[in-house]
Scaffold this motif. Structure first.
Motif, PDB file in Angstrom:
ATOM      1  N   GLN A   4       1.266  -0.846  -0.444  1.00 49.50           N
ATOM      2  CA  GLN A   4       0.115   0.251  -0.118  1.00 49.50           C
ATOM      3  C   GLN A   4       0.564   1.003   0.410  1.00 49.50           C
ATOM      4  O   GLN A   4       0.275   2.366  -1.059  1.00 49.50           O
ATOM      5  CB  GLN A   4      -0.612   0.037   0.912  1.00 49.50           C
ATOM      6  CG  GLN A   4      -2.534  -0.754   0.817  1.00 49.50           C
ATOM      7  CD  GLN A   4      -3.176  -0.616   0.293  1.00 49.50           C
ATOM      8  OE1 GLN A   4      -3.175   0.614  -0.192  1.00 49.50           O
ATOM      9  NE2 GLN A   4      -3.307  -1.829  -1.202  1.00 49.50           N
ATOM     10  N   LYS A  15      -7.083   7.639  -5.389  1.00 42.04           N
ATOM     11  CA  LYS A  15      -7.529   7.326  -3.643  1.00 42.04           C
ATOM     12  C   LYS A  15      -8.652   6.277  -3.696  1.00 42.04           C
ATOM     13  O   LYS A  15      -9.061   5.863  -5.141  1.00 42.04           O
ATOM     14  CB  LYS A  15      -8.933   8.379  -3.369  1.00 42.04           C
ATOM     15  CG  LYS A  15      -8.243   9.916  -3.065  1.00 42.04           C
ATOM     16  CD  LYS A  15      -9.378  10.700  -3.053  1.00 42.04           C
ATOM     17  CE  LYS A  15      -8.572  12.233  -2.953  1.00 42.04           C
ATOM     18  NZ  LYS A  15      -9.755  12.979  -2.427  1.00 42.04           N
ATOM     19  N   PRO A  16      -7.753   5.552  -3.177  1.00 41.85           N
ATOM     20  CA  PRO A  16      -7.857   3.541  -3.054  1.00 41.85           C
ATOM     21  C   PRO A  16     -10.024   3.991  -2.505  1.00 41.85           C
ATOM     22  O   PRO A  16     -10.836   4.341  -2.034  1.00 41.85           O
ATOM     23  CB  PRO A  16      -7.855   2.873  -1.815  1.00 41.85           C
ATOM     24  CG  PRO A  16      -7.409   3.739  -1.050  1.00 41.85           C
ATOM     25  CD  PRO A  16      -6.924   5.584  -1.884  1.00 41.85           C
ATOM     26  N   GLU A  17     -10.902   3.113  -3.984  1.00 45.22           N
ATOM     27  CA  GLU A  17     -11.186   3.066  -3.161  1.00 45.22           C
ATOM     28  C   GLU A  17     -12.796   1.213  -2.294  1.00 45.22           C
ATOM     29  O   GLU A  17     -11.355   0.670  -2.236  1.00 45.22           O
ATOM     30  CB  GLU A  17     -13.374   2.602  -4.742  1.00 45.22           C
ATOM     31  CG  GLU A  17     -12.426   4.123  -5.731  1.00 45.22           C
ATOM     32  CD  GLU A  17     -13.636   3.423  -6.996  1.00 45.22           C
ATOM     33  OE1 GLU A  17     -14.084   1.898  -7.143  1.00 45.22           O
ATOM     34  OE2 GLU A  17     -13.581   3.915  -7.610  1.00 45.22           O
ATOM     35  N   LYS A  18     -12.934   1.195  -1.433  1.00 47.89           N
ATOM     36  CA  LYS A  18     -13.593   0.404  -0.913  1.00 47.89           C
ATOM     37  C   LYS A  18     -14.705  -0.582  -1.446  1.00 47.89           C
ATOM     38  O   LYS A  18     -15.552   0.306  -1.720  1.00 47.89           O
ATOM     39  CB  LYS A  18     -13.852   1.116   0.413  1.00 47.89           C
ATOM     40  CG  LYS A  18     -13.220   1.861   2.072  1.00 47.89           C
ATOM     41  CD  LYS A  18     -13.780   1.811   3.025  1.00 47.89           C
ATOM     42  CE  LYS A  18     -12.955   3.175   3.494  1.00 47.89           C
ATOM     43  NZ  LYS A  18     -13.622   3.874   4.313  1.00 47.89           N
ATOM     44  N   GLU A  19     -14.396  -1.970  -1.597  1.00 42.35           N
ATOM     45  CA  GLU A  19     -14.712  -2.719  -2.067  1.00 42.35           C
ATOM     46  C   GLU A  19     -15.715  -3.277  -1.683  1.00 42.35           C
ATOM     47  O   GLU A  19     -15.917  -3.348   0.250  1.00 42.35           O
ATOM     48  CB  GLU A  19     -14.180  -4.130  -2.623  1.00 42.35           C
ATOM     49  CG  GLU A  19     -13.048  -3.218  -3.193  1.00 42.35           C
ATOM     50  CD  GLU A  19     -11.944  -4.383  -3.778  1.00 42.35           C
ATOM     51  OE1 GLU A  19     -12.829  -5.502  -3.501  1.00 42.35           O
ATOM     52  OE2 GLU A  19     -11.102  -4.442  -4.278  1.00 42.35           O
ATOM     53  N   GLU A  20     -17.608  -3.193  -1.561  1.00 44.75           N
ATOM     54  CA  GLU A  20     -17.786  -4.286  -0.465  1.00 44.75           C
ATOM     55  C   GLU A  20     -18.720  -4.993  -1.124  1.00 44.75           C
ATOM     56  O   GLU A  20     -19.216  -5.370  -2.370  1.00 44.75           O
ATOM     57  CB  GLU A  20     -19.815  -2.931  -0.529  1.00 44.75           C
ATOM     58  CG  GLU A  20     -19.582  -1.423   0.041  1.00 44.75           C
ATOM     59  CD  GLU A  20     -20.286  -0.816   0.469  1.00 44.75           C
ATOM     60  OE1 GLU A  20     -21.446  -1.110  -0.512  1.00 44.75           O
ATOM     61  OE2 GLU A  20     -19.820   0.865   0.730  1.00 44.75           O
ATOM     62  N   LYS A  21     -18.581  -6.096  -0.522  1.00 39.41           N
ATOM     63  CA  LYS A  21     -19.696  -7.304  -0.569  1.00 39.41           C
ATOM     64  C   LYS A  21     -20.670  -7.581  -0.840  1.00 39.41           C
ATOM     65  O   LYS A  21     -21.226  -6.704   0.534  1.00 39.41           O
ATOM     66  CB  LYS A  21     -18.738  -8.489  -0.392  1.00 39.41           C
ATOM     67  CG  LYS A  21     -17.146  -8.350   0.229  1.00 39.41           C
ATOM     68  CD  LYS A  21     -16.884  -9.448   1.218  1.00 39.41           C
ATOM     69  CE  LYS A  21     -15.418 -10.169   1.713  1.00 39.41           C
ATOM     70  NZ  LYS A  21     -15.057 -10.909   1.940  1.00 39.41           N
TER      71      LYS A  21
END
Length: 108
Positions: A4, A15-21
């Protein structure tokens, strides 16, 4: 320096995107009344019995198969009841609650 940090050095503006399951949509009909989870001994061996499901029999059979494969136990489906070998009430109740079922513990 982990991956990272290296990526932040290479791409400072990213800006990293948050992955949502996505939540697993259950194909099994969920009922309002609780499924009864009880413990018995038959021929000296412990078993867990699930009963009280009012949906389709095929859905209850799918649920029985899923429980048996998840916990690697034997069991059967008879007279609208799932019979699982061993005392697995806590684990089964937790699995059913994750799926959205209301569960009631009976017997100890």
């Amino acid at each position: 320096m982990d991956l990272q940090d290296q990526l932040k050095n290479l791409f400072p503006e990213h800006k990293p995107e948050k992955e949502e399951k996505p939540k697993e949509k259950s194909t099994i009909w969920l009922q309002d009344d609780p499924i009864i989870c009880k413990y018995e001994k038959r021929k000296g061996k412990p078993i867990t019995i699930l009963e009280g499901y009012t949906g389709a029999t095929s859905d209850f059979k799918k649920l029985a198969k899923e429980i048996k494969t998840k916990f690697s136990v034997g069991g059967s489906f008879k007279d609208d009841k799932i019979i699982i070998q061993g005392d697995l009430r806590d684990k089964i109740m937790e699995l059913l609650k994750e799926k959205g079922f209301a569960v009631k513990r009976v017997g100890g």
